[in-house]
Motif scaffolding. Structure first.
Motif, PDB file in Angstrom:
ATOM      1  N   GLY A 116       5.759   7.253  -0.556  1.00  0.00           N
ATOM      2  CA  GLY A 116       5.089   6.172   0.160  1.00  0.00           C
ATOM      3  C   GLY A 116       6.077   5.159   0.700  1.00  0.00           C
TER       4      GLY A 116
ATOM      5  N   GLU B 144       7.802   6.665   3.703  1.00  0.00           N
ATOM      6  CA  GLU B 144       6.925   6.648   4.880  1.00  0.00           C
ATOM      7  C   GLU B 144       6.798   5.230   5.432  1.00  0.00           C
ATOM      8  OE1 GLU B 144       4.696   8.784   7.691  1.00  0.00           O
ATOM      9  OE2 GLU B 144       5.895   9.507   5.987  1.00  0.00           O
TER      10      GLU B 144
ATOM     11  N   LYS C 183      -2.871   8.907  -2.897  1.00  0.00           N
ATOM     12  CA  LYS C 183      -3.985   9.577  -2.220  1.00  0.00           C
ATOM     13  C   LYS C 183      -3.601  10.981  -1.775  1.00  0.00           C
ATOM     14  CE  LYS C 183      -6.286   7.441   0.947  1.00  0.00           C
ATOM     15  NZ  LYS C 183      -6.611   6.583   2.115  1.00  0.00           N
ATOM     16  N   ARG C 184      -2.330  11.228  -1.587  1.00  0.00           N
ATOM     17  CA  ARG C 184      -1.844  12.528  -1.113  1.00  0.00           C
ATOM     18  C   ARG C 184      -1.196  13.349  -2.212  1.00  0.00           C
ATOM     19  NH1 ARG C 184      -2.247   8.832   2.474  1.00  0.00           N
ATOM     20  NH2 ARG C 184      -2.668   9.300   4.689  1.00  0.00           N
TER      21      ARG C 184
ATOM     22  N   GLY D 256       0.783  -1.234   0.000  1.00  0.00           N
ATOM     23  CA  GLY D 256       0.000   0.000   0.000  1.00  0.00           C
ATOM     24  C   GLY D 256       0.812   1.279   0.000  1.00  0.00           C
ATOM     25  N   ASN D 257       2.132   1.189  -0.094  1.00  0.00           N
ATOM     26  CA  ASN D 257       2.941   2.413  -0.088  1.00  0.00           C
ATOM     27  C   ASN D 257       2.591   3.337  -1.251  1.00  0.00           C
ATOM     28  OD1 ASN D 257       4.341   1.527   2.159  1.00  0.00           O
ATOM     29  ND2 ASN D 257       6.097   0.771   0.999  1.00  0.00           N
TER      30      ASN D 257
ATOM     31  N   ARG E 276      -0.202   3.469  -3.080  1.00  0.00           N
ATOM     32  CA  ARG E 276      -1.546   4.037  -2.967  1.00  0.00           C
ATOM     33  C   ARG E 276      -1.617   5.114  -1.894  1.00  0.00           C
ATOM     34  NH1 ARG E 276      -4.455  -1.584  -2.591  1.00  0.00           N
ATOM     35  NH2 ARG E 276      -2.272  -2.239  -2.535  1.00  0.00           N
ATOM     36  N   TRP E 277      -0.839   4.919  -0.823  1.00  0.00           N
ATOM     37  CA  TRP E 277      -0.775   5.935   0.229  1.00  0.00           C
ATOM     38  C   TRP E 277      -0.270   7.255  -0.350  1.00  0.00           C
ATOM     39  CZ3 TRP E 277       2.945   9.066   2.330  1.00  0.00           C
ATOM     40  CH2 TRP E 277       2.669   9.623   3.579  1.00  0.00           C
TER      41      TRP E 277
ATOM     42  N   LEU F 280      -3.475   0.871   4.812  1.00  0.00           N
ATOM     43  CA  LEU F 280      -2.274   0.909   3.986  1.00  0.00           C
ATOM     44  C   LEU F 280      -1.032   0.825   4.881  1.00  0.00           C
ATOM     45  CD1 LEU F 280      -3.367   3.774   1.558  1.00  0.00           C
ATOM     46  CD2 LEU F 280      -3.534   1.305   1.181  1.00  0.00           C
TER      47      LEU F 280
ATOM     48  N   SER G  43      -3.445  -3.165   3.213  1.00  0.00           N
ATOM     49  CA  SER G  43      -3.918  -2.449   2.005  1.00  0.00           C
ATOM     50  C   SER G  43      -5.172  -3.006   1.361  1.00  0.00           C
ATOM     51  CB  SER G  43      -2.820  -2.364   0.937  1.00  0.00           C
ATOM     52  OG  SER G  43      -2.822  -3.492   0.087  1.00  0.00           O
TER      53      SER G  43
ATOM     54  N   PRO H 217       1.836   2.407   5.286  1.00  0.00           N
ATOM     55  CA  PRO H 217       2.338   3.568   6.030  1.00  0.00           C
ATOM     56  C   PRO H 217       1.451   3.976   7.204  1.00  0.00           C
ATOM     57  CG  PRO H 217       2.561   3.939   3.679  1.00  0.00           C
ATOM     58  CD  PRO H 217       1.708   2.697   3.848  1.00  0.00           C
ATOM     59  N   ASP H 218       0.191   3.553   7.202  1.00  0.00           N
ATOM     60  CA  ASP H 218      -0.733   3.871   8.293  1.00  0.00           C
ATOM     61  C   ASP H 218      -0.857   2.734   9.303  1.00  0.00           C
ATOM     62  OD1 ASP H 218      -1.410   6.408   7.274  1.00  0.00           O
ATOM     63  OD2 ASP H 218      -2.895   5.519   5.920  1.00  0.00           O
TER      64      ASP H 218
END
Length: 253
Positions: free
Chosen positions: A49, A52, A41-42, A34-35, A37-38, A227, A203, A229-230
């Motif tokens: 990503g 992070e 999104k930003r 998910g890096n 996609r993270w 994801l 993710s 990073p979260d």
């Protein structure tokens, strides 16, 4: 093999308590997904990503040390990831050096031993050097094994084990009657580790992606939409609590 697919929503941030007197997984394997996609999104480049995601690794390792887990295997780069754009691959190959330059001393202080699985020789020289330094510097530690899967593909690993067996038979070091599960397991990259008890994928993807196919035969699976990073300490604890609430039968009743 137990598979559960109820995703845990990231908005549910209430922390539950891990029962440290209950069984915790000895070996946790994570597909860190998910890096990209993270970052998207930003409105950031994919490299942001991945950068992070390194911070998340530090958080999860710290929690694994605190909980006294035995092995943490992280899927860092697969044999299929070479198909990504060269600029992204080049950036990813620089991350081990950046990660370990800033974090190696903390790993040493926390008694963490760094190891790798995968075709190490095919990595760029600068990546090999950074990783080998961390392996050498932490070799005397006997706490958590932080095991990075780098240029790793499970099918290639199993094919290699089969070739080794064929070679040993040709050299009359074993016979075909000696071929069993143990003979295969002891020829895998993970021969020195217990099999994973818990496999986590972040993710929202629900697949294994050629990761530890032999070793996860009886692992518990945990999928989350969060994801990588979260995926912080709270999310990690959720996965461990979910694991503690399961009953592992290994084909029995």
């Amino acid at each position: 093999m137990a598979i559960r697919i109820p995703f845990l929503k990231s908005k549910n941030r209430k922390r539950s308590t891990i029962q440290t007197n209950e069984s915790l997984p000895g070996h946790v394997a994570i597909i860190m997904d998910g890096n990209g996609r993270w970052a998207k999104k930003r409105g950031l480049p994919r490299a942001a990503g991945h950068k992070e995601g390194m911070k998340t690794i530090k958080k999860i390792v710290k929690k694994a040390v605190e909980l006294k887990l035995n092995v943490l295997t992280l899927y860092a780069f697969s044999t299929e990831n070479w198909k990504r754009p060269k600029s992204e691959v080049d950036y990813i190959m620089k991350l081990p050096s950046e990660f370990l330059d800033t974090y190696l001393q903390e790993l040493i202080d926390n008694n963490v031993q760094v190891r790798t699985i995968g075709d190490f020789s095919a990595l760029p020289v600068h990546t090999q050097k950074a990783v080998q330094t961390s392996i050498d510097e932490t070799a005397q530690n006997d706490g958590l094994i932080l095991n990075f899967a780098l240029n790793y593909g499970s099918r290639n690993e199993i094919v290699g084990a089969v070739k080794d067996i064929v070679h040993d038979i040709e050299q009359q070091q074993m016979s075909k009657d000696d071929i069993n599960e143990e003979a295969i397991s002891e020829r895998l990259y993970t021969k020195d580790y217990e099999d994973p008890d818990l496999l986590i994928r972040t993710s929202g993807e629900i697949r294994i992606s050629n990761f530890l196919l032999w070793q996860i035969a009886y692992a518990e699976f945990y999928f989350t939409e969060v994801l990588w990073p979260d995926f912080d300490e709270i999310e990690f604890e959720k996965s461990l609590i979910d694991y503690q609430n399961r009953k592992r039968r290994y084909g029995g009743i």
